[in-house]
Design a protein around this motif. Structure first.
Motif, short mmCIF file in Angstrom:
data_model
loop_
_atom_site.label_atom_id
_atom_site.label_comp_id
_atom_site.label_asym_id
_atom_site.label_seq_id
_atom_site.Cartn_x
_atom_site.Cartn_y
_atom_site.Cartn_z
N MET A 184 0.84 -1.19 0.00
CA MET A 184 0.00 0.00 0.00
C MET A 184 0.88 1.24 0.00
O MET A 184 2.01 1.21 0.47
N THR A 185 0.30 2.31 -0.51
CA THR A 185 1.02 3.58 -0.48
C THR A 185 0.29 4.56 0.42
O THR A 185 -0.93 4.68 0.35
N PHE A 186 1.04 5.22 1.26
CA PHE A 186 0.47 6.22 2.15
C PHE A 186 1.05 7.59 1.79
O PHE A 186 2.22 7.70 1.42
N ARG A 187 0.21 8.62 1.91
CA ARG A 187 0.68 9.98 1.69
C ARG A 187 0.99 10.57 3.08
O ARG A 187 0.13 10.60 3.95
N VAL A 188 2.24 10.96 3.27
CA VAL A 188 2.66 11.47 4.57
C VAL A 188 2.87 12.98 4.46
O VAL A 188 3.54 13.47 3.54
N HIS A 189 2.26 13.70 5.39
CA HIS A 189 2.42 15.16 5.47
C HIS A 189 3.28 15.47 6.69
O HIS A 189 2.92 15.08 7.80
N VAL A 190 4.39 16.16 6.48
CA VAL A 190 5.28 16.51 7.58
C VAL A 190 5.33 18.02 7.70
O VAL A 190 5.38 18.72 6.68
N ASP A 217 5.07 10.17 -0.67
CA ASP A 217 4.46 8.85 -0.68
C ASP A 217 5.40 7.89 0.03
O ASP A 217 6.62 7.94 -0.18
N VAL A 218 4.84 7.01 0.85
CA VAL A 218 5.64 5.97 1.49
C VAL A 218 4.95 4.64 1.22
O VAL A 218 3.78 4.45 1.59
N ALA A 219 5.66 3.73 0.58
CA ALA A 219 5.12 2.39 0.34
C ALA A 219 5.38 1.55 1.58
O ALA A 219 6.52 1.45 2.04
N ALA A 220 4.33 0.97 2.17
CA ALA A 220 4.48 0.19 3.40
C ALA A 220 3.32 -0.78 3.52
O ALA A 220 2.28 -0.61 2.88
N ALA A 221 3.51 -1.79 4.37
CA ALA A 221 2.48 -2.82 4.54
C ALA A 221 1.33 -2.32 5.40
O ALA A 221 0.21 -2.82 5.32
N SER A 222 1.60 -1.33 6.26
CA SER A 222 0.56 -0.83 7.15
C SER A 222 0.81 0.64 7.46
O SER A 222 1.90 1.17 7.24
#
Lengths: 83, 83
Positions: free
Chosen positions: A1-7, A47-52
């Motif tokens: 899955m890909t998550f969108r991370v806002h920092v 974007d960060v690709a991660a399992a969770s």
């Protein structure tokens, strides 16, 4: 899955923020006297690709600690959203 | 009343973001190959004195249009929170 991370990386509380002060003066000169306590930092999105979601947040924190933020002078806030 | 306004100013979708590309390469070199689509903008926080949340947001939008964001190359997002 890909998550969108806002920092959001901000100068640490109590540290001088000359850029923020300059903007505050400029706002006041433009007639925005109601503005105060201006602080300026960096907004980073990736974007960060991660399992969770937890894994994405953990990896994003490691990226902040190693590269995105200066731990001596800056604080950061993370928000992870599913893409 | 005083409201704390959080602004996120980002390079407009489709525009080149060389700073974001540089950070993406640096992350990859550090072993964070799962990171992608990095975009870097400015995070601005300020106090706005106003009679209502709507007024605070309206004034903050005017500040963005006049000074905080470049309307040609950047988009901004506002969040207003009661102090």
């Amino acid at each position: 899955m890909t998550f969108r991370v806002h920092v959001r990386v901000m100068p640490r509380e109590g540290l001088l923020d000359p850029q923020g002060q300059a903007v505050e003066h400029a706002l006041s000169a433009l007639g925005f006297e109601e503005a105060g306590a201006v602080r300026i930092g960096r907004a980073i999105e990736l974007d960060v690709a991660a399992a969770s979601r937890d894994e994405a947040e953990t990896r994003a924190r490691q990226m902040c600690d190693k590269l995105l933020a200066n731990p001596v002078t800056e604080d950061y806030l993370l928000e992870v959203e599913e893409d």
